[in-house]
Write a protein that holds these residues in place. Structure first.
Motif, mmCIF file in Angstrom:
data_model
loop_
_atom_site.group_PDB
_atom_site.id
_atom_site.type_symbol
_atom_site.label_atom_id
_atom_site.label_comp_id
_atom_site.label_asym_id
_atom_site.label_seq_id
_atom_site.Cartn_x
_atom_site.Cartn_y
_atom_site.Cartn_z
ATOM 1 N N TYR A 55 0.829 -1.211 0.000
ATOM 2 C CA TYR A 55 0.000 0.000 0.000
ATOM 3 C C TYR A 55 0.863 1.259 0.000
ATOM 4 N N ASP A 56 1.902 1.265 0.844
ATOM 5 C CA ASP A 56 2.774 2.433 0.914
ATOM 6 C C ASP A 56 3.484 2.693 -0.410
ATOM 7 N N THR A 57 3.741 1.608 -1.156
ATOM 8 C CA THR A 57 4.436 1.719 -2.432
ATOM 9 C C THR A 57 3.498 2.111 -3.565
ATOM 10 N N ALA A 58 2.292 1.531 -3.570
ATOM 11 C CA ALA A 58 1.410 1.615 -4.731
ATOM 12 C C ALA A 58 0.303 2.646 -4.609
ATOM 13 N N LEU A 59 -0.011 3.104 -3.402
ATOM 14 C CA LEU A 59 -1.137 4.022 -3.217
ATOM 15 C C LEU A 59 -0.643 5.425 -2.867
ATOM 16 N N SER A 60 -1.356 6.416 -3.335
ATOM 17 C CA SER A 60 -1.031 7.802 -3.005
ATOM 18 C C SER A 60 -1.440 8.086 -1.560
ATOM 19 N N PRO A 61 -0.861 9.111 -0.938
ATOM 20 C CA PRO A 61 -1.266 9.479 0.428
ATOM 21 C C PRO A 61 -2.771 9.728 0.540
ATOM 22 N N GLU A 62 -3.356 10.343 -0.488
ATOM 23 C CA GLU A 62 -4.808 10.600 -0.467
ATOM 24 C C GLU A 62 -5.589 9.298 -0.452
ATOM 25 N N THR A 63 -5.169 8.317 -1.289
ATOM 26 C CA THR A 63 -5.855 7.030 -1.333
ATOM 27 C C THR A 63 -5.657 6.258 -0.034
ATOM 28 N N LEU A 64 -4.490 6.376 0.570
ATOM 29 C CA LEU A 64 -4.237 5.725 1.854
ATOM 30 C C LEU A 64 -5.163 6.282 2.931
ATOM 31 N N ARG A 65 -5.383 7.596 2.919
ATOM 32 C CA ARG A 65 -6.298 8.194 3.896
ATOM 33 C C ARG A 65 -7.725 7.711 3.660
ATOM 34 N N LEU A 66 -8.123 7.627 2.381
ATOM 35 C CA LEU A 66 -9.464 7.144 2.060
ATOM 36 C C LEU A 66 -9.610 5.683 2.479
ATOM 37 N N LYS A 67 -8.597 4.889 2.225
ATOM 38 C CA LYS A 67 -8.626 3.475 2.620
ATOM 39 C C LYS A 67 -8.776 3.339 4.128
ATOM 40 N N SER A 68 -8.075 4.188 4.879
ATOM 41 C CA SER A 68 -8.178 4.142 6.331
ATOM 42 C C SER A 68 -9.609 4.411 6.792
ATOM 43 N N ALA A 69 -10.270 5.372 6.162
ATOM 44 C CA ALA A 69 -11.662 5.683 6.504
ATOM 45 C C ALA A 69 -12.581 4.521 6.146
ATOM 46 N N VAL A 70 -12.335 3.898 4.982
ATOM 47 C CA VAL A 70 -13.138 2.746 4.553
ATOM 48 C C VAL A 70 -12.946 1.584 5.522
ATOM 49 N N ASP A 71 -11.710 1.317 5.899
ATOM 50 C CA ASP A 71 -11.429 0.204 6.808
ATOM 51 C C ASP A 71 -12.127 0.383 8.149
ATOM 52 N N LYS A 72 -12.208 1.609 8.633
ATOM 53 C CA LYS A 72 -12.894 1.856 9.909
ATOM 54 C C LYS A 72 -14.368 1.512 9.809
ATOM 55 N N ILE A 73 -14.970 1.793 8.651
ATOM 56 C CA ILE A 73 -16.385 1.460 8.459
ATOM 57 C C ILE A 73 -16.562 -0.056 8.378
ATOM 58 N N ILE A 74 -15.646 -0.726 7.670
ATOM 59 C CA ILE A 74 -15.719 -2.194 7.573
ATOM 60 C C ILE A 74 -15.620 -2.802 8.965
ATOM 61 N N GLN A 75 -14.680 -2.313 9.768
ATOM 62 C CA GLN A 75 -14.506 -2.826 11.125
ATOM 63 C C GLN A 75 -15.747 -2.563 11.975
ATOM 64 N N ALA A 76 -16.401 -1.432 11.718
ATOM 65 C CA ALA A 76 -17.608 -1.096 12.483
ATOM 66 C C ALA A 76 -18.735 -2.080 12.194
ATOM 67 N N THR A 77 -18.821 -2.571 10.955
ATOM 68 C CA THR A 77 -19.867 -3.556 10.634
ATOM 69 C C THR A 77 -19.615 -4.878 11.346
ATOM 70 N N GLU A 78 -18.372 -5.128 11.727
ATOM 71 C CA GLU A 78 -18.038 -6.384 12.410
ATOM 72 C C GLU A 78 -18.211 -6.279 13.928
ATOM 73 N N HIS A 79 -18.479 -5.067 14.382
ATOM 74 C CA HIS A 79 -18.706 -4.842 15.811
ATOM 75 C C HIS A 79 -20.057 -5.420 16.206
ATOM 76 N N ARG A 80 -20.074 -6.259 17.220
ATOM 77 C CA ARG A 80 -21.320 -6.857 17.692
ATOM 78 C C ARG A 80 -21.687 -6.244 19.047
ATOM 79 N N PRO A 81 -22.727 -5.410 19.054
ATOM 80 C CA PRO A 81 -23.079 -4.695 20.288
ATOM 81 C C PRO A 81 -23.650 -5.631 21.349
ATOM 82 N N PHE A 82 -23.382 -5.299 22.605
ATOM 83 C CA PHE A 82 -23.955 -6.062 23.709
ATOM 84 C C PHE A 82 -25.474 -5.895 23.730
ATOM 85 N N ASN A 83 -25.913 -4.681 23.402
ATOM 86 C CA ASN A 83 -27.356 -4.397 23.371
ATOM 87 C C ASN A 83 -27.670 -3.585 22.116
ATOM 88 N N PRO A 84 -28.119 -4.253 21.026
ATOM 89 C CA PRO A 84 -28.390 -3.545 19.762
ATOM 90 C C PRO A 84 -29.459 -2.468 19.873
#
Length: 321
Positions: free
Chosen positions: A253-282
């Motif tokens: 990623y550091d080699t092939a992606l621009s800093p802007e794309t890396l920042r966007l990827k970081s934001a996307v990854d946080k959303i993906i991780q949020a979908t995997e979060h299982r709340p104690f009380n939905p």
């Protein structure tokens, strides 16, 4: 400092979320593809399955790009399942016709993906090949057929270069070559070392012959020289651990992606991780606020398909109404 970290020069022409990527080759290519797909990049992985040697990869690409159907004679039966010597065992079926149709469909889809791609990532696994004694053809997979049916040989550097030249000629797209860091213990460690060395020399030759669009990414060197500790291996002591693969792909990623794309990827990854979060009380108010924040984050992102994630959080909010 107790490391020998590789310094990899960033690409001049970087990839972004509009880039269409195809991965081919060994199971390490699939590791790369899965991580790219998880971060919502447009990627198609190995249409005919995992392929290890450059000759089989070249033959598969020729079939995909030239519209060539599978050779019916390559389809074999084993334990009431049918396979093809030209494809991985993950493509199988209960009848000859079923496998033929499945492989031809994969070849067609692969040809379309290659023609529409911006870059093709190819991971070479081994220079050792098996030839059917009856035809002399190199097989992509032996499918546990009797060893007496095959002859085993090591492709020469020139033969590997010739296969790679055919690959280069099949597409005007950019090519990224990598060498799998996975040791093929079935070959024996000495033969594995000889195989990797042969492939590495061939890759160097092809990159120097086509410097404008063929590049090398040192996943092999990162694993052996930077991560040279058994804590970075899986329990079989041969495959990189998930941590090691993550480390290598982050270097990519550091080699092939621009800093802007890396920042966007970081934001996307946080959303993906949020979908995997299982709340104690939905149904809790806190979780409702959490879902609202994720939907707002999704609305701020453009150029990335987050429709499934948006639907998920909308459904979770619906539960809370």
């Amino acid at each position: 400092m107790f490391r020998t970290e590789l310094k990899i020069k960033p690409w001049g022409e970087r990839l972004d979320y509009s880039s269409r990527i195809v991965t081919l080759g060994s199971c390490f290519a699939t590791n790369i593809s899965r991580r790219l797909a998880r971060s919502k990049f447009s990627v198609v992985d190995s249409p005919t399955g995992i392929l290890f040697n450059p000759e089989s990869i070249a033959r598969s690409m020729e079939s995909m790009t030239c519209g060539r159907s599978i050779d019916k004679e390559s389809i074999v039966e084993l334990g009431n399942r049918y396979f093809s010597y030209e494809a991985h065992s993950q493509i199988s079926g209960t009848t000859h016709d079923e496998v033929e149709a499945a492989i031809n469909s994969a070849l067609s889809a692969g040809g379309k993906a290659i023609s529409e791609s911006d870059i093709i990532i190819i991971t070479l696994g081994t220079a050792w090949v098996y030839r059917l004694r009856s035809t002399g053809n190199v097989v992509a997979n032996c499918h546990k057929q009797p060893a007496s049916l095959f002859s085993r040989e090591l492709l020469s550097v020139d033969e590997c270069v010739e296969a790679l030249e055919r690959i280069v000629s099949l597409t005007p797209r950019r090519l990224l070559l990598t060498l799998s860091p996975i040791r093929h213990i079935g070959e024996g460690l000495e033969d594995n070392s000889l195989s990797k060395s042969t492939l590495r020399v061939a890759i160097d030759r092809i990159c120097k012959a086509h410097p404008e669009r063929v590049h090398y990414f040192p996943s092999y060197e990162i694993m052996l020289d930077d991560l040279r500790d058994y804590r970075f291996y899986a329990s079989d002591m041969l495959h990189p651990s998930d941590i090691a693969v993550d480390y290598i792909i982050n270097k990519f990623y550091d080699t092939a992606l621009s800093p802007e794309t890396l920042r966007l990827k970081s934001a996307v990854d946080k959303i993906i991780q949020a979908t995997e979060h299982r709340p104690f009380n939905p149904e809790a108010e806190e979780y409702k606020t959490f879902c609202g924040r994720q939907l707002e984050a999704i609305r701020r992102i453009s150029g990335v398909d987050l429709s499934k994630e948006r639907e998920y959080f909308e459904q979770m909010l619906q539960i809370n109404l």
